[in-house]
Design a protein around this motif. Structure first.
Motif, PDB file in Angstrom:
ATOM      1  N   GLN A   4       0.979  -1.136  -0.150  1.00 10.10           N
ATOM      2  CA  GLN A   4       0.224   0.164   0.223  1.00 10.10           C
ATOM      3  C   GLN A   4       0.871   1.388   0.123  1.00 10.10           C
ATOM      4  OE1 GLN A   4      -3.340   0.477   0.136  1.00 10.10           O
ATOM      5  NE2 GLN A   4      -3.982  -1.597  -0.188  1.00 10.10           N
ATOM      6  N   VAL A   5       0.337   2.204  -0.470  1.00  7.48           N
ATOM      7  CA  VAL A   5       1.019   3.508  -0.854  1.00  7.48           C
ATOM      8  C   VAL A   5      -0.005   4.607  -0.380  1.00  7.48           C
ATOM      9  CG1 VAL A   5       2.100   5.317  -2.104  1.00  7.48           C
ATOM     10  CG2 VAL A   5       2.566   2.948  -2.502  1.00  7.48           C
ATOM     11  N   GLN A   6       0.328   5.467   0.692  1.00  8.94           N
ATOM     12  CA  GLN A   6      -0.539   6.375   1.170  1.00  8.94           C
ATOM     13  C   GLN A   6       0.035   7.867   0.482  1.00  8.94           C
ATOM     14  OE1 GLN A   6       0.840   4.167   3.772  1.00  8.94           O
ATOM     15  NE2 GLN A   6      -0.860   3.281   3.067  1.00  8.94           N
ATOM     16  N   LEU A   7      -0.904   8.518   0.046  1.00  8.61           N
ATOM     17  CA  LEU A   7      -0.288   9.816  -0.800  1.00  8.61           C
ATOM     18  C   LEU A   7      -1.235  10.939  -0.192  1.00  8.61           C
ATOM     19  CD1 LEU A   7      -0.462   8.272  -4.457  1.00  8.61           C
ATOM     20  CD2 LEU A   7       1.286   8.890  -2.957  1.00  8.61           C
ATOM     21  N   VAL A   8      -0.562  11.923   0.451  1.00  8.69           N
ATOM     22  CA  VAL A   8      -1.308  13.131   1.112  1.00  8.69           C
ATOM     23  C   VAL A   8      -0.562  14.664   0.255  1.00  8.69           C
ATOM     24  CG1 VAL A   8      -1.746  14.497   3.085  1.00  8.69           C
ATOM     25  CG2 VAL A   8      -1.465  11.953   3.106  1.00  8.69           C
ATOM     26  N   GLU A   9      -1.716  15.233  -0.551  1.00  6.86           N
ATOM     27  CA  GLU A   9      -1.424  16.444  -1.041  1.00  6.86           C
ATOM     28  C   GLU A   9      -1.726  17.790  -0.204  1.00  6.86           C
ATOM     29  OE1 GLU A   9      -3.957  14.039  -4.078  1.00  6.86           O
ATOM     30  OE2 GLU A   9      -4.246  14.605  -2.107  1.00  6.86           O
ATOM     31  N   SER A  10      -1.030  18.848  -0.707  1.00  4.83           N
ATOM     32  CA  SER A  10      -1.296  19.964   0.205  1.00  4.83           C
ATOM     33  C   SER A  10      -0.680  21.076  -0.760  1.00  4.83           C
ATOM     34  CB  SER A  10      -0.495  19.970   1.449  1.00  4.83           C
ATOM     35  OG  SER A  10       1.043  19.879   0.951  1.00  4.83           O
ATOM     36  N   GLY A  11      -1.526  22.285  -0.440  1.00  3.07           N
ATOM     37  CA  GLY A  11      -0.814  23.404  -1.188  1.00  3.07           C
ATOM     38  C   GLY A  11      -1.734  24.087  -2.085  1.00  3.07           C
ATOM     39  N   GLY A  12      -3.051  23.675  -2.540  1.00  3.31           N
ATOM     40  CA  GLY A  12      -3.897  24.003  -3.218  1.00  3.31           C
ATOM     41  C   GLY A  12      -4.627  25.342  -2.779  1.00  3.31           C
ATOM     42  N   GLY A  13      -5.218  26.146  -3.535  1.00  2.00           N
ATOM     43  CA  GLY A  13      -5.829  27.242  -3.194  1.00  2.00           C
ATOM     44  C   GLY A  13      -6.224  28.214  -4.374  1.00  2.00           C
ATOM     45  N   LEU A  14      -6.689  29.329  -4.116  1.00  2.00           N
ATOM     46  CA  LEU A  14      -7.167  30.355  -4.962  1.00  2.00           C
ATOM     47  C   LEU A  14      -6.197  31.206  -5.333  1.00  2.00           C
ATOM     48  CD1 LEU A  14      -9.510  31.609  -6.239  1.00  2.00           C
ATOM     49  CD2 LEU A  14      -9.910  33.050  -4.446  1.00  2.00           C
ATOM     50  N   VAL A  15      -6.018  31.351  -6.784  1.00  2.00           N
ATOM     51  CA  VAL A  15      -5.073  32.324  -7.186  1.00  2.00           C
ATOM     52  C   VAL A  15      -5.340  33.190  -8.439  1.00  2.00           C
ATOM     53  CG1 VAL A  15      -3.748  30.626  -8.610  1.00  2.00           C
ATOM     54  CG2 VAL A  15      -2.449  32.556  -7.757  1.00  2.00           C
ATOM     55  N   GLN A  16      -5.121  34.284  -8.706  1.00  2.00           N
ATOM     56  CA  GLN A  16      -5.593  35.163  -9.814  1.00  2.00           C
ATOM     57  C   GLN A  16      -4.454  34.410 -11.043  1.00  2.00           C
ATOM     58  OE1 GLN A  16      -4.792  39.075  -9.096  1.00  2.00           O
ATOM     59  NE2 GLN A  16      -7.107  39.309  -8.395  1.00  2.00           N
ATOM     60  N   ALA A  17      -5.172  34.811 -12.268  1.00  2.00           N
ATOM     61  CA  ALA A  17      -4.584  34.448 -13.587  1.00  2.00           C
ATOM     62  C   ALA A  17      -3.203  34.845 -13.582  1.00  2.00           C
ATOM     63  CB  ALA A  17      -5.512  34.738 -14.607  1.00  2.00           C
ATOM     64  N   GLY A  18      -2.458  34.224 -14.056  1.00  2.00           N
ATOM     65  CA  GLY A  18      -0.870  34.720 -14.160  1.00  2.00           C
ATOM     66  C   GLY A  18      -0.096  34.475 -12.834  1.00  2.00           C
ATOM     67  N   GLY A  19      -0.812  33.995 -11.927  1.00  2.00           N
ATOM     68  CA  GLY A  19       0.030  33.760 -10.549  1.00  2.00           C
ATOM     69  C   GLY A  19       0.500  32.326 -10.666  1.00  2.00           C
ATOM     70  N   SER A  20       0.936  31.918  -9.237  1.00  2.00           N
ATOM     71  CA  SER A  20       1.786  30.787  -8.858  1.00  2.00           C
ATOM     72  C   SER A  20       1.405  29.859  -7.956  1.00  2.00           C
ATOM     73  CB  SER A  20       3.352  30.696  -8.904  1.00  2.00           C
ATOM     74  OG  SER A  20       3.748  31.410 -10.095  1.00  2.00           O
ATOM     75  N   LEU A  21       1.299  28.679  -7.906  1.00  2.00           N
ATOM     76  CA  LEU A  21       1.133  28.119  -6.713  1.00  2.00           C
ATOM     77  C   LEU A  21       2.091  26.751  -6.717  1.00  2.00           C
ATOM     78  CD1 LEU A  21      -2.826  27.416  -6.445  1.00  2.00           C
ATOM     79  CD2 LEU A  21      -1.253  28.624  -4.738  1.00  2.00           C
ATOM     80  N   ARG A  22       2.361  26.276  -5.501  1.00  2.00           N
ATOM     81  CA  ARG A  22       3.241  24.995  -5.370  1.00  2.00           C
ATOM     82  C   ARG A  22       2.421  23.961  -4.735  1.00  2.00           C
ATOM     83  NH1 ARG A  22       9.094  23.392  -3.024  1.00  2.00           N
ATOM     84  NH2 ARG A  22       8.038  23.279  -0.874  1.00  2.00           N
ATOM     85  N   LEU A  23       2.232  22.736  -5.371  1.00  2.00           N
ATOM     86  CA  LEU A  23       1.534  21.855  -4.622  1.00  2.00           C
ATOM     87  C   LEU A  23       2.629  20.783  -4.292  1.00  2.00           C
ATOM     88  CD1 LEU A  23      -1.147  20.697  -7.087  1.00  2.00           C
ATOM     89  CD2 LEU A  23      -1.238  22.494  -5.207  1.00  2.00           C
ATOM     90  N   SER A  24       2.281  19.939  -3.025  1.00  2.00           N
ATOM     91  CA  SER A  24       3.122  18.861  -2.513  1.00  2.00           C
ATOM     92  C   SER A  24       2.208  17.553  -2.220  1.00  2.00           C
ATOM     93  CB  SER A  24       3.742  19.232  -1.156  1.00  2.00           C
ATOM     94  OG  SER A  24       4.361  20.755  -1.108  1.00  2.00           O
ATOM     95  N   CYS A  25       3.119  16.487  -2.478  1.00  2.00           N
ATOM     96  CA  CYS A  25       2.408  15.214  -2.266  1.00  2.00           C
ATOM     97  C   CYS A  25       3.557  14.306  -1.232  1.00  2.00           C
ATOM     98  CB  CYS A  25       1.931  14.553  -3.477  1.00  2.00           C
ATOM     99  SG  CYS A  25       1.434  12.898  -3.271  1.00  2.00           S
ATOM    100  N   ALA A  26       3.107  13.921  -0.290  1.00  2.00           N
ATOM    101  CA  ALA A  26       4.012  13.114   0.392  1.00  2.00           C
ATOM    102  C   ALA A  26       3.438  11.619   0.419  1.00  2.00           C
ATOM    103  CB  ALA A  26       4.008  13.675   2.133  1.00  2.00           C
ATOM    104  N   ALA A  27       4.661  10.839   0.255  1.00  2.00           N
ATOM    105  CA  ALA A  27       4.111   9.469  -0.028  1.00  2.00           C
ATOM    106  C   ALA A  27       4.620   8.410   1.308  1.00  2.00           C
ATOM    107  CB  ALA A  27       4.635   8.818  -1.254  1.00  2.00           C
ATOM    108  N   SER A  28       3.856   7.583   1.653  1.00  2.00           N
ATOM    109  CA  SER A  28       4.230   6.992   2.807  1.00  2.00           C
ATOM    110  C   SER A  28       3.916   5.246   2.775  1.00  2.00           C
ATOM    111  CB  SER A  28       3.728   7.414   4.075  1.00  2.00           C
ATOM    112  OG  SER A  28       2.380   7.327   4.223  1.00  2.00           O
ATOM    113  N   GLY A  29       4.286   4.373   3.250  1.00  2.00           N
ATOM    114  CA  GLY A  29       3.640   2.855   3.208  1.00  2.00           C
ATOM    115  C   GLY A  29       4.980   2.050   2.501  1.00  2.00           C
TER     116      GLY A  29
END
Length: 128
Positions: A1-26
């Motif tokens: 089994q692999v467990q995955l947990v995302e973070s970092g989403g949100g609301l941003v204006q066009a032209g902007g930036s975001l960084r998503l993360s995903c930590a894996a375990s198991g």
């Protein structure tokens, strides 16, 4: 089994930036590719980017090339998706994925059916 947990989403204006993360375990007994898919309302889940276990190889959907960058911290078994120059069309739930066969990092037409494990998803909303 692999467990995955995302973070970092949100609301941003066009032209902007975001960084998503995903930590894996198991599961640690074998190497596997990891990546990102996204699903907008009323649409199928689509491939965004993938990275090999070592982090040395990456694969991108044409729609995000030159705007998004996938990377991996091997010590943390965590992948990242740096998203720049975001567009309203990038609005979707973004899912982290693990592929035990390492297919998603090598093929051109990447299907969600290649994925063995999914994270719960994180919402990204880009306003115009």
């Amino acid at each position: 089994q692999v467990q995955l947990v995302e973070s970092g989403g949100g609301l941003v204006q066009a032209g902007g930036s975001l960084r998503l993360s995903c930590a894996a375990s198991g599961r640690t007994s074998s190497n596997y590719a990891m990546g990102w898919f996204r699903q907008a309302p009323g649409k199928e889940r689509e491939f965004v980017a993938a990275i090999s276990w070592s982090g040395s190889s990456a694969n991108y959907a044409d729609s995000v090339k030159n705007r998004f960058t996938i990377s991996k911290d091997n010590a943390k078994n965590t992948i990242y998706l740096q998203m720049n120059t975001l567009e309203p069309e990038d609005t979707a739930v973004y899912y982290c994925a693990a592929d035990l066969q390492n297919t998603i990092v090598v093929v051109t037409a990447v299907s969600a059916s290649y994925v063995d494990y999914w994270g719960p998803g994180t919402q990204v909303t880009v306003s115009s």
